[in-house]
Design a protein around this motif. Structure first.
Motif, PDB file in Angstrom:
ATOM      1  N   ASN A 114      59.890  87.391  84.211  1.00  0.00           N
ATOM      2  CA  ASN A 114      58.778  87.391  83.266  1.00  0.00           C
ATOM      3  C   ASN A 114      58.288  85.977  82.955  1.00  0.00           C
ATOM      4  N   HIS A 115      59.213  85.021  82.953  1.00  0.00           N
ATOM      5  CA  HIS A 115      58.871  83.658  82.540  1.00  0.00           C
ATOM      6  C   HIS A 115      58.706  82.693  83.709  1.00  0.00           C
ATOM      7  N   GLY A 116      58.936  83.156  84.927  1.00  0.00           N
ATOM      8  CA  GLY A 116      58.785  82.277  86.069  1.00  0.00           C
ATOM      9  C   GLY A 116      59.679  82.702  87.214  1.00  0.00           C
ATOM     10  N   ALA A 117      59.810  81.823  88.221  1.00  0.00           N
ATOM     11  CA  ALA A 117      60.676  82.080  89.373  1.00  0.00           C
ATOM     12  C   ALA A 117      61.896  81.174  89.286  1.00  0.00           C
ATOM     13  N   TYR A 118      63.010  81.664  89.834  1.00  0.00           N
ATOM     14  CA  TYR A 118      64.278  80.951  89.718  1.00  0.00           C
ATOM     15  C   TYR A 118      64.915  80.772  91.089  1.00  0.00           C
ATOM     16  N   VAL A 119      65.388  79.550  91.352  1.00  0.00           N
ATOM     17  CA  VAL A 119      66.127  79.268  92.579  1.00  0.00           C
ATOM     18  C   VAL A 119      67.376  78.474  92.209  1.00  0.00           C
ATOM     19  N   SER A 120      68.318  78.435  93.133  1.00  0.00           N
ATOM     20  CA  SER A 120      69.547  77.677  92.902  1.00  0.00           C
ATOM     21  C   SER A 120      69.250  76.188  92.775  1.00  0.00           C
TER      22      SER A 120
END
Length: 272
Positions: A114-120
């Motif tokens: 919902n708040h953005g994209a996430y990566v390691s």
């Protein structure tokens, strides 16, 4: 042909390879479509935030709807009307599958929330720059499974662009509870069961009281198949993946780098 909605994929379809399009030409088309009460929909694997950015020069004048995250989030202009999340349990299952898959040793995992994209936070700068060209905003995190956000889409990106085997494997294991589709550029998207661009269009179609036969759609990749099969008239881009040309769709009048969607829309509107 009665047309009340035009939907298009973005990357490799509406957008040129440099992520641009002819803004002035499209604005004139939207003006005509607005007068004729034809809805325009951007249907993409991209996040809503990213899609909005593409149309910033125009949305202060004309309304555009969005099938974002391959159908996981549906917006009428800026109003969210539907969303489908991947549960924490499902998220853990697919990440564990990826960890055990020998071919996944060097792949990248992207979670869309919902708040953005996430990566390691182990992603190198070059990879992060490439991710940011498709996602906005992007956050690096230590542990993906500890993200405090609703997740709509899990994306696996492999260096090898041939990903159909991974799609098949994911569907064989998780097909009863999740949907998997190739999304171009060596990526596979995992979504809630039954979620795709066609299901997203159906939500907008119901809101506008439009039949599927009154929808025209454009695409270039496997994640467009459900949408192109669903609508009354489906167009595949000349630059589309080879298998897309074998399905029997119409072909757009030019490729994405020569504004093929806009050229074809002009022809459609001339006959209305």
């Amino acid at each position: 042909m009665t047309v009340k909605m035009i939907a298009t994929d973005m990357d490799g379809t509406f957008l040129r390879d440099d992520k641009k399009y002819d803004v002035d030409r499209f604005r004139e088309q939207l003006k005509f479509m607005d007068e004729k009460k034809i809805q325009f929909v951007a249907a993409s694997g991209n996040q809503f935030y990213q899609l909005k950015d593409f149309f910033t020069p125009i949305t202060n004048q004309y309304k555009i709807d969005f099938v974002a995250d391959n159908g996981a989030r549906i917006f009428m202009a800026n109003k969210l009307i539907y969303e489908a999340t991947v549960t924490r349990e499902q998220l853990q299952k697919v990440i564990e599958w990826n960890a055990k898959n020998p071919a996944s040793h060097n792949n990248l995992i992207i979670l869309t929330g919902n708040h953005g994209a996430y990566v390691s936070n182990h992603a190198v700068d070059q990879v992060l720059t490439e991710v940011k060209s498709f996602y906005n905003p992007v956050y690096q995190v230590e542990k993906l499974l500890e993200i405090q956000d609703e997740i709509f889409k899990v994306t696996f990106v492999w260096p090898n662009k041939q990903v159909q085997a991974y799609v098949t494997a994911l569907l064989a294991i998780f097909g009863d509870e999740l949907h998997a589709t190739g999304s171009g550029f060596g990526s596979v998207d995992v979504l809630a069961r039954g979620v795709n661009k066609a299901s997203g269009l159906s939500k907008l179609q119901a809101a506008y009281n439009i039949t599927a036969d009154e929808i025209v759609a454009f695409g270039d990749n496997n994640n467009d198949l459900e949408m192109l099969n669903y609508v009354g008239t489906g167009y595949v881009m000349p630059n589309a993946y080879p298998a897309m040309h074998e399905v029997g769709f119409k072909e757009a009048l030019a490729d994405n780098n020569h504004d093929g969607v806009l050229v074809t829309i002009d022809q459609i509107l001339e006959n209305i």
